[in-house]
Design an enzyme around this catalytic site. Sequence first.
Site, PDB file in Angstrom:
ATOM      1  N   TYR A  34     -13.317   3.403  -0.404  1.00  0.00           N
ATOM      2  CA  TYR A  34     -13.127   1.951  -0.300  1.00  0.00           C
ATOM      3  C   TYR A  34     -11.954   1.614   0.598  1.00  0.00           C
ATOM      4  O   TYR A  34     -11.188   2.490   1.012  1.00  0.00           O
ATOM      5  CB  TYR A  34     -12.948   1.338  -1.693  1.00  0.00           C
ATOM      6  CG  TYR A  34     -11.573   1.534  -2.308  1.00  0.00           C
ATOM      7  CD1 TYR A  34     -11.163   2.772  -2.795  1.00  0.00           C
ATOM      8  CD2 TYR A  34     -10.664   0.470  -2.388  1.00  0.00           C
ATOM      9  CE1 TYR A  34      -9.908   2.945  -3.360  1.00  0.00           C
ATOM     10  CE2 TYR A  34      -9.403   0.636  -2.953  1.00  0.00           C
ATOM     11  CZ  TYR A  34      -9.025   1.872  -3.434  1.00  0.00           C
ATOM     12  OH  TYR A  34      -7.788   2.039  -3.978  1.00  0.00           O
ATOM     13  N   LYS A 148      -9.240   7.699   0.302  1.00  0.00           N
ATOM     14  CA  LYS A 148      -9.215   6.438  -0.453  1.00  0.00           C
ATOM     15  C   LYS A 148     -10.513   6.351  -1.248  1.00  0.00           C
ATOM     16  O   LYS A 148     -11.471   5.661  -0.877  1.00  0.00           O
ATOM     17  CB  LYS A 148      -9.011   5.239   0.483  1.00  0.00           C
ATOM     18  CG  LYS A 148      -8.491   4.012  -0.266  1.00  0.00           C
ATOM     19  CD  LYS A 148      -7.859   3.021   0.669  1.00  0.00           C
ATOM     20  CE  LYS A 148      -7.519   1.707   0.002  1.00  0.00           C
ATOM     21  NZ  LYS A 148      -6.477   1.781  -1.015  1.00  0.00           N
ATOM     22  N   GLU A 180       3.973   8.955  -4.277  1.00  0.00           N
ATOM     23  CA  GLU A 180       3.799   7.522  -4.004  1.00  0.00           C
ATOM     24  C   GLU A 180       3.794   6.807  -5.348  1.00  0.00           C
ATOM     25  O   GLU A 180       4.306   7.350  -6.319  1.00  0.00           O
ATOM     26  CB  GLU A 180       2.507   7.301  -3.210  1.00  0.00           C
ATOM     27  CG  GLU A 180       1.267   7.855  -3.882  1.00  0.00           C
ATOM     28  CD  GLU A 180      -0.013   7.674  -3.090  1.00  0.00           C
ATOM     29  OE1 GLU A 180      -0.057   6.857  -2.158  1.00  0.00           O
ATOM     30  OE2 GLU A 180      -1.001   8.344  -3.437  1.00  0.00           O
ATOM     31  N   LEU A 204      -1.701   8.605  -0.124  1.00  0.00           N
ATOM     32  CA  LEU A 204      -2.594   7.836   0.740  1.00  0.00           C
ATOM     33  C   LEU A 204      -1.781   7.392   1.943  1.00  0.00           C
ATOM     34  O   LEU A 204      -0.664   6.894   1.793  1.00  0.00           O
ATOM     35  CB  LEU A 204      -3.129   6.602   0.013  1.00  0.00           C
ATOM     36  CG  LEU A 204      -4.113   5.816   0.878  1.00  0.00           C
ATOM     37  CD1 LEU A 204      -5.457   6.526   0.950  1.00  0.00           C
ATOM     38  CD2 LEU A 204      -4.295   4.403   0.378  1.00  0.00           C
TER      39      LEU A 204
HETATM   40  N1  PDD Z   1      -3.967   0.224  -2.665  1.00  0.00           N
HETATM   41  N2  PDD Z   1      -1.199   4.438  -2.156  1.00  0.00           N
HETATM   42  C1  PDD Z   1      -2.207   4.149  -2.988  1.00  0.00           C
HETATM   43  C2  PDD Z   1      -2.548   5.129  -4.061  1.00  0.00           C
HETATM   44  C3  PDD Z   1      -2.928   2.944  -2.843  1.00  0.00           C
HETATM   45  O1  PDD Z   1      -3.951   2.663  -3.658  1.00  0.00           O
HETATM   46  C4  PDD Z   1      -2.546   2.033  -1.823  1.00  0.00           C
HETATM   47  C5  PDD Z   1      -3.267   0.741  -1.600  1.00  0.00           C
HETATM   48  C6  PDD Z   1      -1.472   2.383  -0.979  1.00  0.00           C
HETATM   49  C7  PDD Z   1      -1.028   1.486   0.154  1.00  0.00           C
HETATM   50  O2  PDD Z   1      -1.977   1.498   1.194  1.00  0.00           O
HETATM   51  P1  PDD Z   1      -2.156   0.233   2.171  1.00  0.00           P
HETATM   52  O3  PDD Z   1      -0.830  -0.033   2.753  1.00  0.00           O
HETATM   53  O4  PDD Z   1      -3.138   0.716   3.182  1.00  0.00           O
HETATM   54  O5  PDD Z   1      -2.653  -0.927   1.341  1.00  0.00           O
HETATM   55  C8  PDD Z   1      -0.821   3.597  -1.167  1.00  0.00           C
HETATM   56  C9  PDD Z   1      -4.874  -0.893  -2.475  1.00  0.00           C
HETATM   57  C10 PDD Z   1      -4.198  -2.143  -2.005  1.00  0.00           C
HETATM   58  C11 PDD Z   1      -5.719  -1.073  -3.722  1.00  0.00           C
HETATM   59  O6  PDD Z   1      -6.203  -0.061  -4.215  1.00  0.00           O
HETATM   60  O7  PDD Z   1      -5.933  -2.206  -4.172  1.00  0.00           O
END
Ligand code: PDD
Length: 289
Positions: A34, A148, A180, A204
């Site tokens: 996703y 992801k 993270e 991620l």
């Molecule tokens: N989550 N690490 C994890 C485990 C995440 O699920 C996310 C983002 C990030 C940050 O990635 P980005 O900057 O590309 O949003 C880091 C999204 C927002 C979610 O699952 O809703």
Amino acid sequence: MNAPIAHFNGKLLPLDQISISPLDRGFIFGDGVYEVIPVYAGTPLRAREHFERLQRSMDEIRLTNPHTVVEWMKLTEELLRHHPGDQAVYIQVTRGAPQKRDHVIPKGLQPTVFMMSNPMTTPSREAVENGVACVTSRDFRWEKCHVKSTSLLGNVLARQISADAGATETILFRDGHLTEASSSNVFVVKKGAVAAPPRDNLILMGITYDLVMQLAREGAVKLETRPVTEAEVRAADEIWLSSSTKEVLAVTTLDGKPVGPGKPGPIFRRMHQLYQEHKAKAAKAKVAA
Ligand code: PDD
């Protein structure tokens, strides 16, 4: 109230008219990937980068991408015609619905594509000005955190630890090192220098993490990617979270103890300002900057 319009396998439909097979491997195995793309005043931020990451996630799980990046951008644009303003677009692609449940990846299956858009709530002024509370946990997730994937049970259970504590995020440590948080990347600041864990399979690769790196370079903020120990996190002057929906957010208490003086620090305030400027410029230019 009418159900919001969503995208399902090539069609735009009211959300309540979409149904998915119980045999869909997304439902049975969490076999899917996703993306979440932030949209400011109708303009997606870094859409291309999000769809490139979607491609990398699909490559990792051996799923054939049903669309090119250009097609994905067009589908996003079509969906956004029904969702003006600041939005978070959610895109999910699963392996599809076979005839029977079997762990082995079936050949020639049509992937299931689902996209929806919801009004985006960015952090409140209060959260930006005072920072947020976080707690910590051992990182008990799998070893492919760079994918992801919709298999998010590890992240869900990690997030619940902070939800139960009334905190915003759970910051994770694996073998004595920062990885993270449950749905955000994490940065630490010590003596004016920012550090973030390296891009590997244990985090991620956030699109916002990348944007923060770019803004640091352009804004002459000292930032390096390197392994960050748990002890460094606990002794940091500043800790930040980053994600598409949280933008950059200061962590001001960790496990109930103040981070630095317990207020968002000067390097955070600088990065937050750079981020807001970038966002405003991108929305004004009407390009996915
Ligand atoms: N989550 N690490 C994890 C485990 C995440 O699920 C996310 C983002 C990030 C940050 O990635 P980005 O900057 O590309 O949003 C880091 C999204 C927002 C979610 O699952 O809703």
